[in-house]
Design an enzyme around this catalytic site. Structure first.
Site, PDB file in Angstrom:
ATOM      1  N   GLN A 102       0.808  -1.202   0.128  1.00 20.89           N
ATOM      2  CA  GLN A 102       0.074   0.051  -0.010  1.00 20.89           C
ATOM      3  C   GLN A 102       0.809   1.143   0.168  1.00 20.89           C
ATOM      4  O   GLN A 102       0.605   2.229  -0.007  1.00 20.89           O
ATOM      5  CB  GLN A 102      -0.765  -0.114   1.384  1.00 20.89           C
ATOM      6  CG  GLN A 102      -1.694  -1.196   1.240  1.00 20.89           C
ATOM      7  CD  GLN A 102      -2.625  -1.366   2.671  1.00 20.89           C
ATOM      8  OE1 GLN A 102      -3.652  -0.708   2.882  1.00 20.89           O
ATOM      9  NE2 GLN A 102      -1.736  -1.743   3.672  1.00 20.89           N
ATOM     10  N   ASN A 103       2.259   0.994   0.276  1.00 18.71           N
ATOM     11  CA  ASN A 103       2.882   2.076   0.337  1.00 18.71           C
ATOM     12  C   ASN A 103       3.402   2.810  -0.933  1.00 18.71           C
ATOM     13  O   ASN A 103       3.366   2.038  -2.091  1.00 18.71           O
ATOM     14  CB  ASN A 103       4.541   1.717   1.063  1.00 18.71           C
ATOM     15  CG  ASN A 103       4.100   1.271   2.453  1.00 18.71           C
ATOM     16  OD1 ASN A 103       2.932   1.559   2.997  1.00 18.71           O
ATOM     17  ND2 ASN A 103       4.897   0.328   3.058  1.00 18.71           N
ATOM     18  N   ILE A 104       3.846   4.143  -1.010  1.00 20.95           N
ATOM     19  CA  ILE A 104       4.118   4.791  -2.130  1.00 20.95           C
ATOM     20  C   ILE A 104       5.552   5.206  -2.157  1.00 20.95           C
ATOM     21  O   ILE A 104       5.977   6.225  -3.035  1.00 20.95           O
ATOM     22  CB  ILE A 104       3.146   6.078  -2.155  1.00 20.95           C
ATOM     23  CG1 ILE A 104       3.374   6.818  -1.174  1.00 20.95           C
ATOM     24  CG2 ILE A 104       1.718   5.668  -2.573  1.00 20.95           C
ATOM     25  CD1 ILE A 104       2.667   8.203  -0.890  1.00 20.95           C
ATOM     26  N   ASP A 105       6.423   4.741  -1.084  1.00 20.86           N
ATOM     27  CA  ASP A 105       7.847   5.187  -0.936  1.00 20.86           C
ATOM     28  C   ASP A 105       9.004   4.496  -1.773  1.00 20.86           C
ATOM     29  O   ASP A 105       9.849   4.946  -1.689  1.00 20.86           O
ATOM     30  CB  ASP A 105       8.176   5.106   0.682  1.00 20.86           C
ATOM     31  CG  ASP A 105       8.001   3.556   1.095  1.00 20.86           C
ATOM     32  OD1 ASP A 105       7.507   3.593   2.179  1.00 20.86           O
ATOM     33  OD2 ASP A 105       7.979   2.656   0.320  1.00 20.86           O
ATOM     34  N   HIS A 120      -1.462   1.632  -4.217  1.00 22.62           N
ATOM     35  CA  HIS A 120      -1.685   2.774  -4.340  1.00 22.62           C
ATOM     36  C   HIS A 120      -0.749   3.990  -5.082  1.00 22.62           C
ATOM     37  O   HIS A 120      -0.579   5.059  -4.584  1.00 22.62           O
ATOM     38  CB  HIS A 120      -1.703   3.465  -2.591  1.00 22.62           C
ATOM     39  CG  HIS A 120      -2.840   2.682  -2.030  1.00 22.62           C
ATOM     40  ND1 HIS A 120      -2.773   2.523  -0.554  1.00 22.62           N
ATOM     41  CD2 HIS A 120      -3.852   1.955  -2.502  1.00 22.62           C
ATOM     42  CE1 HIS A 120      -3.989   1.763  -0.374  1.00 22.62           C
ATOM     43  NE2 HIS A 120      -4.517   1.431  -1.235  1.00 22.62           N
ATOM     44  N   CYS A 128       0.357  15.597 -15.067  1.00 21.82           N
ATOM     45  CA  CYS A 128      -0.380  16.602 -15.252  1.00 21.82           C
ATOM     46  C   CYS A 128      -1.702  16.253 -15.357  1.00 21.82           C
ATOM     47  O   CYS A 128      -2.215  15.277 -16.003  1.00 21.82           O
ATOM     48  CB  CYS A 128      -0.018  17.306 -16.454  1.00 21.82           C
ATOM     49  SG  CYS A 128      -0.863  18.781 -16.866  1.00 21.82           S
ATOM     50  N   CYS A 152       2.355  22.037 -14.773  1.00 24.87           N
ATOM     51  CA  CYS A 152       2.956  21.608 -15.821  1.00 24.87           C
ATOM     52  C   CYS A 152       3.718  22.535 -16.753  1.00 24.87           C
ATOM     53  O   CYS A 152       2.998  23.506 -17.239  1.00 24.87           O
ATOM     54  CB  CYS A 152       1.818  20.837 -16.725  1.00 24.87           C
ATOM     55  SG  CYS A 152       2.422  20.058 -18.292  1.00 24.87           S
ATOM     56  N   CYS A 155       1.465  22.700 -20.462  1.00 27.41           N
ATOM     57  CA  CYS A 155       0.080  23.160 -20.804  1.00 27.41           C
ATOM     58  C   CYS A 155      -0.442  24.181 -19.580  1.00 27.41           C
ATOM     59  O   CYS A 155      -1.498  24.334 -19.322  1.00 27.41           O
ATOM     60  CB  CYS A 155      -0.809  21.943 -20.843  1.00 27.41           C
ATOM     61  SG  CYS A 155      -1.295  21.064 -19.408  1.00 27.41           S
TER      62      CYS A 155
HETATM   63  N1  APR Z   1       6.868  -2.386  12.841  1.00 25.45           N
HETATM   64  C1  APR Z   1       5.403  -2.871  12.426  1.00 25.45           C
HETATM   65  N2  APR Z   1       4.341  -2.294  12.518  1.00 25.45           N
HETATM   66  C2  APR Z   1       4.452  -0.843  12.736  1.00 25.45           C
HETATM   67  C3  APR Z   1       5.812  -0.150  13.099  1.00 25.45           C
HETATM   68  C4  APR Z   1       6.901  -1.111  13.035  1.00 25.45           C
HETATM   69  N3  APR Z   1       8.172  -0.580  12.970  1.00 25.45           N
HETATM   70  N4  APR Z   1       5.494   1.209  13.614  1.00 25.45           N
HETATM   71  C5  APR Z   1       4.326   1.215  13.443  1.00 25.45           C
HETATM   72  N5  APR Z   1       3.425   0.183  13.075  1.00 25.45           N
HETATM   73  C6  APR Z   1       2.060   0.020  12.716  1.00 25.45           C
HETATM   74  C7  APR Z   1       1.334   1.074  13.451  1.00 25.45           C
HETATM   75  O1  APR Z   1       1.093   0.820  14.720  1.00 25.45           O
HETATM   76  C8  APR Z   1      -0.022   0.767  12.477  1.00 25.45           C
HETATM   77  O2  APR Z   1      -0.961  -0.046  13.169  1.00 25.45           O
HETATM   78  O3  APR Z   1       1.700  -0.071  11.403  1.00 25.45           O
HETATM   79  C9  APR Z   1       0.709   0.401  11.291  1.00 25.45           C
HETATM   80  C10 APR Z   1       0.545   1.230  10.025  1.00 25.45           C
HETATM   81  O4  APR Z   1      -0.822   1.429   9.734  1.00 25.45           O
HETATM   82  P1  APR Z   1      -1.556   2.646   8.923  1.00 25.45           P
HETATM   83  O5  APR Z   1      -0.761   3.840   9.288  1.00 25.45           O
HETATM   84  O6  APR Z   1      -3.145   2.579   8.897  1.00 25.45           O
HETATM   85  O7  APR Z   1      -1.068   2.364   7.596  1.00 25.45           O
HETATM   86  P2  APR Z   1      -1.977   1.430   6.427  1.00 25.45           P
HETATM   87  O8  APR Z   1      -2.410   0.160   6.835  1.00 25.45           O
HETATM   88  O9  APR Z   1      -0.581   1.103   5.362  1.00 25.45           O
HETATM   89  O10 APR Z   1      -2.878   2.615   5.603  1.00 25.45           O
HETATM   90  C11 APR Z   1      -3.396   1.861   4.386  1.00 25.45           C
HETATM   91  O11 APR Z   1      -4.534   4.284   4.437  1.00 25.45           O
HETATM   92  O12 APR Z   1      -4.415   6.426   4.354  1.00 25.45           O
HETATM   93  C12 APR Z   1      -4.165   5.450   3.607  1.00 25.45           C
HETATM   94  O13 APR Z   1      -3.202   5.299   1.277  1.00 25.45           O
HETATM   95  C13 APR Z   1      -2.888   5.369   2.707  1.00 25.45           C
HETATM   96  O14 APR Z   1      -1.910   3.294   2.201  1.00 25.45           O
HETATM   97  C14 APR Z   1      -2.357   3.954   3.214  1.00 25.45           C
HETATM   98  C15 APR Z   1      -3.908   3.385   3.758  1.00 25.45           C
END
Ligand code: APR
Length: 249
Positions: A102-105, A120, A128, A152, A155
């Site tokens: 789900q990460n964008i990094d 995501h 653009c 952009c 445009c």
């Molecule tokens: N190791 C494991 N878990 C961890 C750590 C760690 N070092 N640090 C934090 N956490 C836990 C947090 O406690 C939390 O329960 O990781 C979880 C991250 O949950 P979210 O912040 O809800 O992230 P995610 O589940 O990826 O969110 C889904 O929500 O806002 C949207 O698009 C965004 O992709 C994202 C989606």
């Protein structure tokens, strides 16, 4: 905890077609804040303003200022941690079908993972809103220090990272590919996600419907703790390198 790690080690050792599903928690040890849980971004920044496509279309300066002031540092300076490297190691050993993130990094790719499904999107890719021209983050890094929102050069349309905002569809084919791999796997491991956001969070349910073993590694509770076969409440970096047997550099 030791007993649970041992059980997870056994499950990984015997599995041949593993799918790992990751969320913001896997990048926390790389210095990128999560959205929920301790210190989560959404406690301070309302996602209905800072991550909603309709709000962005009304006034893109909110998101872009949040991006410049809160997100850029983490995205530019972060490095993959032991958890990302452990998952790349599973792929190197031929035991992994794919990483669904789900990460964008982009940290899975930086750690060496080749087969990654970015549900995501990826924040390093910018588009653009008018003419669809493609940019990368480095193209606009200077611009966002000088003008809001970035525009952009072809445009003058408003630019937006190619990431999925609330209210937007996921990239074409991403969920289909993710669901297909989930149906094929013999072990589904969730790392660092609250499992709060759909349709991504439906994938562990697909795995369980297929009687696939489910491991959840997360610091703090998730929405699916009660269906996990093995539930490890700990930091991903420490636990995954032990489960995979990767020496922490
Ligand atoms: N190791 C494991 N878990 C961890 C750590 C760690 N070092 N640090 C934090 N956490 C836990 C947090 O406690 C939390 O329960 O990781 C979880 C991250 O949950 P979210 O912040 O809800 O992230 P995610 O589940 O990826 O969110 C889904 O929500 O806002 C949207 O698009 C965004 O992709 C994202 C989606």
């Amino acid at each position: 905890m030791k007993e649970l790690i041992e059980q997870a080690k056994q499950a990984v050792a015997t599995a041949q077609k593993i799918v790992v599903f990751t969320g913001a928690g896997i990048s926390a040890e790389s210095g990128i804040p999560t959205f929920r849980g301790h210190g989560g971004l959404w406690k301070e920044y309302d996602p209905n303003i800072y991550a909603d496509i309709n709000y962005f279309r009304q006034d893109p300066t909110y998101y872009w200022s949040f991006f410049r002031d809160v997100r850029v540092q983490g995205l530019v300076n972060s490095k993959p941690n032991a958890a990302h490297k452990s998952i790349a190691e599973l792929e190197r050993r031929g035991k992994l079908i794919t990483v669904i993130t789900q990460n964008i990094d982009g940290l899975h790719q930086s750690a060496g993972s080749k087969d990654v499904i970015e549900l995501h999107g990826n924040t390093k890719l910018i588009g653009c809103q008018e003419c669809e021209a493609d940019y990368i983050f480095e193209d606009i890094r200077q611009q966002i220090e000088e003008q809001m929102p970035p525009r952009c050069e072809k445009c003058n349309g408003v630019l937006k990272p190619r990431v999925v905002f609330f209210g937007e569809a996921l990239p074409d084919g991403a969920m289909e590919a993710a669901a297909q791999h989930t149906a094929e796997c013999d072990l589904f491991i969730v790392v660092g996600s609250t499992l709060a956001v759909y349709p991504a969070a439906s994938l562990p349910l697909v795995a369980k419907r297929n009687q696939t073993a489910l491991i959840i590694i997360n610091l703090g509770e998730t929405a699916m703790d009660e269906i996990a076969d093995i539930r490890i409440d700990a930091k991903a970096g420490e636990v995954l390198s032990e489960i995979v047997g990767l020496k922490q550099q």
